[in-house]
Design an enzyme around this catalytic site. Structure first.
Site, PDB file in Angstrom:
ATOM      1  N   SER A   1      35.856  30.637  45.034  1.00  0.00           N
ATOM      2  CA  SER A   1      36.252  29.560  44.120  1.00  0.00           C
ATOM      3  C   SER A   1      37.451  29.958  43.270  1.00  0.00           C
ATOM      4  CB  SER A   1      35.073  29.200  43.198  1.00  0.00           C
ATOM      5  OG  SER A   1      34.686  30.328  42.428  1.00  0.00           O
ATOM      6  N   LYS A   2      37.737  31.253  43.170  1.00  0.00           N
ATOM      7  CA  LYS A   2      38.816  31.720  42.303  1.00  0.00           C
ATOM      8  C   LYS A   2      40.209  31.365  42.833  1.00  0.00           C
ATOM      9  CE  LYS A   2      36.081  33.633  39.255  1.00  0.00           C
ATOM     10  NZ  LYS A   2      35.952  33.102  37.883  1.00  0.00           N
ATOM     11  N   ASP A   3      40.292  30.978  44.112  1.00  0.00           N
ATOM     12  CA  ASP A   3      41.573  30.473  44.609  1.00  0.00           C
ATOM     13  C   ASP A   3      42.067  29.317  43.753  1.00  0.00           C
ATOM     14  OD1 ASP A   3      41.366  32.263  46.685  1.00  0.00           O
ATOM     15  OD2 ASP A   3      41.289  30.749  48.274  1.00  0.00           O
TER      16      ASP A   3
END
Length: 345
Positions: A47-49
């Site tokens: 999710s950090k993208d």
């Protein structure tokens, strides 16, 4: 060449629009329908993208970043990988201060993406000069032409999920979501999604997942920072020993605490039953759902979405390694990988 909808200029165009996948076997005897938002389908496998891309693009828009500049960040691994990926494509240098609690797999991945990595001791106070927070600040001061992402205290962390993950979930559930269950570390994911969902329907219940050894649940309940809550724990990317301003505690209805051991078992169980190879924090989120089920939280008409933040490949030396599980005192019959390996000589 004419642009085809399945042809992309670079991997950054693949960020977001991750699938919502129904959980079947794990929740067969649970009330309600359960769906996983599987963030491992992002190109950087987490999710950090979303926040790396959003924050860097905003810095470019404001004229803060130019090609050749340096991006510095504090990370438990996933944000660092995403920043390194975006930096490689856009032409920035990348320096990362990483907690020693991060798996060797994550640290090797950061190096493979061209980042310069500083591994900092995990079990020191946040204001200790050796902590990854303080090391990142020092590196930012020492490197002219650098920006410090500072995800724990960056409002853009929340904004990224408000503008992408929240709307995706609302559309994918056709507005029928009743519960969101998500782990809270920096708090950006759960806060941004919650902000969007509650604007659409204030009755959506948002439940944060915290670790034993972290201060977040008690702070949510009392608004007091209690240092006595802090002690070492093993789950990465979950909980905190400080209060991140990227967490909107008012957007979260309640917190559930989970143990290192049960979360590790549950991560393995997800892989063995649902065929989703997920990370340690996904196991923690699913473990929270198990506990909430025992508390009678869910009704047959409920539609529950759980965030699975990253991919299991980042934990091959930890939760998917029998020796590591044994060393932690976690290993027993139920934690053993069921498949066997036989070598033919």
């Amino acid at each position: 060449m004419k642009q085809n909808k399945n042809v992309f200029d670079n991997v950054l165009q693949l960020i977001g629009n991750t699938p919502l996948i129904k959980l079947n076997k794990l929740t067969a005897d649970f009330d309600g329908d359960f769906y996983a938002k599987v963030e491992a389908f992002n190109p950087g496998h987490s999710s950090k993208d979303r926040i790396a891309f959003h924050i860097i693009e905003e810095a470019e828009r404001q004229g803060i970043l130019s090609p050749g500049d340096t991006i510095i960040e504090t990370t438990s691994g996933n944000t660092g990988f995403s920043i390194a990926m975006v930096s490689a494509i856009k032409g920035y240098e990348c320096i990362l201060a990483v907690s020693s609690k991060s798996s060797p797999d994550k640290i090797d991945m950061l190096k493979s993406m061209g980042a310069k990595v500083y591994v900092c001791p995990a079990h020191v106070k946040a204001d200790d000069p050796r902590s990854y927070y303080e090391v990142a600040k020092r590196l930012h001061e020492e490197n002219s032409g650098s920006i410090y992402i500072n995800q724990y205290f960056n409002q853009l962390n929340i904004d990224a999920h408000y503008h992408t993950t929240g709307p995706e979930i609302w559309e994918q559930t056709e507005g029928e979501i009743t519960h969101l269950v998500a782990c809270s570390g920096t708090g950006g994911t759960i806060s941004g999604i919650s902000k969007y969902l509650k604007e659409q329907n204030p009755n959506v219940k948002v439940i944060g997942v915290d670790a034993y050894g972290s201060v977040l649940q008690k702070y949510h309940e009392t608004r007091e920072f209690d240092e006595k809550e802090i002690y070492p724990y093993r789950i990465e990317g979950l909980g905190k020993n400080l209060i991140p301003t990227a967490t909107d505690f008012d957007a979260i209805d309640k917190f559930v605490k989970v143990t290192d051991e049960e979360s590790a078992h549950t991560a393995r169980e997800i892989s063995n039953t649902e065929g989703l190879f997920v990370g340690y924090t996904s196991g923690a989120a699913m473990q929270a759902i198990k506990q909430l089920k025992e508390e009678g939280e869910f009704k047959p008409t409920d539609k529950i979405v759980v965030i699975f933040p990253d991919h299991g490949s980042r934990y091959m030396s930890k939760v998917y390694n029998d020796k590591w599980m044994e060393d932690q005192g976690f290993f027993d019959a139920k934690s053993a990988v069921q498949a066997t390996i036989e070598y033919i000589k």
